[in-house]
Design a protein around this motif. Sequence first.
Motif, PDB file in Angstrom:
ATOM      1  N   ILE A  18      54.462  13.114  59.893  1.00 29.40           N
ATOM      2  CA  ILE A  18      55.054  12.094  60.220  1.00 29.40           C
ATOM      3  C   ILE A  18      56.348  11.573  59.453  1.00 29.40           C
ATOM      4  O   ILE A  18      57.357  11.521  60.145  1.00 29.40           O
ATOM      5  CB  ILE A  18      53.952  11.013  60.800  1.00 29.40           C
ATOM      6  CG1 ILE A  18      52.867  11.618  61.408  1.00 29.40           C
ATOM      7  CG2 ILE A  18      54.792   9.745  61.318  1.00 29.40           C
ATOM      8  CD1 ILE A  18      53.285  12.084  62.778  1.00 29.40           C
ATOM      9  N   THR A  19      56.130  11.516  58.299  1.00 28.75           N
ATOM     10  CA  THR A  19      57.190  11.070  57.357  1.00 28.75           C
ATOM     11  C   THR A  19      56.849  11.940  56.199  1.00 28.75           C
ATOM     12  O   THR A  19      55.840  12.400  55.775  1.00 28.75           O
ATOM     13  CB  THR A  19      57.052   9.702  57.003  1.00 28.75           C
ATOM     14  OG1 THR A  19      55.973   9.377  56.388  1.00 28.75           O
ATOM     15  CG2 THR A  19      57.121   8.726  58.067  1.00 28.75           C
ATOM     16  N   PHE A  20      58.267  12.203  55.380  1.00 32.31           N
ATOM     17  CA  PHE A  20      58.200  12.760  54.196  1.00 32.31           C
ATOM     18  C   PHE A  20      59.086  12.076  53.297  1.00 32.31           C
ATOM     19  O   PHE A  20      60.468  12.216  53.502  1.00 32.31           O
ATOM     20  CB  PHE A  20      58.767  14.478  54.204  1.00 32.31           C
ATOM     21  CG  PHE A  20      58.366  15.310  52.953  1.00 32.31           C
ATOM     22  CD1 PHE A  20      57.488  15.962  52.803  1.00 32.31           C
ATOM     23  CD2 PHE A  20      59.544  15.319  52.200  1.00 32.31           C
ATOM     24  CE1 PHE A  20      57.489  16.717  51.733  1.00 32.31           C
ATOM     25  CE2 PHE A  20      59.668  16.003  51.074  1.00 32.31           C
ATOM     26  CZ  PHE A  20      58.250  16.722  51.043  1.00 32.31           C
ATOM     27  N   GLY A  21      58.666  11.305  52.775  1.00 36.61           N
ATOM     28  CA  GLY A  21      59.372  10.199  51.814  1.00 36.61           C
ATOM     29  C   GLY A  21      60.456   9.460  52.719  1.00 36.61           C
ATOM     30  O   GLY A  21      60.038   9.215  53.608  1.00 36.61           O
ATOM     31  N   GLY A  22      61.646   9.534  52.408  1.00 30.81           N
ATOM     32  CA  GLY A  22      62.616   8.957  53.189  1.00 30.81           C
ATOM     33  C   GLY A  22      63.459   9.939  53.840  1.00 30.81           C
ATOM     34  O   GLY A  22      64.495   9.518  54.527  1.00 30.81           O
ATOM     35  N   LEU A  23      63.235  11.024  53.965  1.00 31.78           N
ATOM     36  CA  LEU A  23      63.980  12.115  54.489  1.00 31.78           C
ATOM     37  C   LEU A  23      64.073  12.189  56.182  1.00 31.78           C
ATOM     38  O   LEU A  23      62.943  11.798  56.691  1.00 31.78           O
ATOM     39  CB  LEU A  23      63.309  13.475  54.231  1.00 31.78           C
ATOM     40  CG  LEU A  23      63.952  14.873  54.530  1.00 31.78           C
ATOM     41  CD1 LEU A  23      65.309  15.106  54.026  1.00 31.78           C
ATOM     42  CD2 LEU A  23      62.968  15.873  54.297  1.00 31.78           C
ATOM     43  N   SER A  24      65.280  12.200  56.418  1.00 35.23           N
ATOM     44  CA  SER A  24      65.631  12.390  57.832  1.00 35.23           C
ATOM     45  C   SER A  24      66.095  13.631  58.174  1.00 35.23           C
ATOM     46  O   SER A  24      67.073  14.205  57.319  1.00 35.23           O
ATOM     47  CB  SER A  24      66.573  11.499  58.327  1.00 35.23           C
ATOM     48  OG  SER A  24      66.204  10.165  58.129  1.00 35.23           O
ATOM     49  N   SER A  25      65.452  14.522  59.089  1.00 35.80           N
ATOM     50  CA  SER A  25      66.015  15.761  59.343  1.00 35.80           C
ATOM     51  C   SER A  25      65.838  15.809  60.930  1.00 35.80           C
ATOM     52  O   SER A  25      65.154  15.624  61.550  1.00 35.80           O
ATOM     53  CB  SER A  25      64.940  16.880  58.808  1.00 35.80           C
ATOM     54  OG  SER A  25      65.263  18.292  59.039  1.00 35.80           O
ATOM     55  N   SER A  26      66.870  16.819  61.424  1.00 35.35           N
ATOM     56  CA  SER A  26      66.806  16.974  62.853  1.00 35.35           C
ATOM     57  C   SER A  26      66.838  18.609  63.111  1.00 35.35           C
ATOM     58  O   SER A  26      67.168  18.962  64.013  1.00 35.35           O
ATOM     59  CB  SER A  26      68.017  16.357  63.348  1.00 35.35           C
ATOM     60  OG  SER A  26      69.386  17.014  63.086  1.00 35.35           O
ATOM     61  N   ASP A  27      66.372  19.222  62.013  1.00 40.06           N
ATOM     62  CA  ASP A  27      66.033  20.670  62.123  1.00 40.06           C
ATOM     63  C   ASP A  27      65.008  20.906  63.348  1.00 40.06           C
ATOM     64  O   ASP A  27      63.985  20.481  63.355  1.00 40.06           O
ATOM     65  CB  ASP A  27      65.571  21.059  60.766  1.00 40.06           C
ATOM     66  CG  ASP A  27      65.523  22.751  60.794  1.00 40.06           C
ATOM     67  OD1 ASP A  27      66.635  23.452  60.588  1.00 40.06           O
ATOM     68  OD2 ASP A  27      64.366  23.271  60.833  1.00 40.06           O
TER      69      ASP A  27
END
Length: 190
Positions: free
Chosen positions: A119-128
Amino acid sequence: MSRHDASRPDAVRPDAVRPYTRAVLALGSNLGERNDTLCAAVAELVDRPDVRLRDVSPVVQTRPVGGPSGQPEFLNMVMEIETSLDPYGLLEHCQAVENRHLRTRDVRWGARTLDVDIITFGGLSSSDEKLTLPHPRAAERAFVLYPWALMDPQATLADEPVAALAAQAPDFPGIEHFADDDSCESGATG
């Protein structure tokens, strides 16, 4: 100069330890011994030195969202971990645990023995395409948000309180606490 010259600030040593990142995982099951599967998956997800358990939510029972009609109800929960894996390494680990529980991907949103989503990984945002973070539909799914809010009442997703998002989610009505929900809580370090 060597590829791994420690005098270079950007040098990557093969034995370098990555920092730990907090991540929230959502787990669900609607086939087989659902609660046993969830509890086993929690243990398997943290049964390695590069993944540490921080907390687990209570287990809730929910109606299926999307997918084919006539599916059994799901048991859902979330867990918070710390990991030194990168996001793709964590994804591979989660999928390996799903595969050990005979997860198949024949029908999108179909019945499954085990589903583990990051659901979340730290504050990482990714649209991969392989891994979108935060999870693209988490903010609309009470089956993720509600147990997450039970585990961490102060949690936020995209700067919104998780508890408020859960209450607004279309699948919020009908969520029930699972009667035998304490067996996955051992080992949480909080």
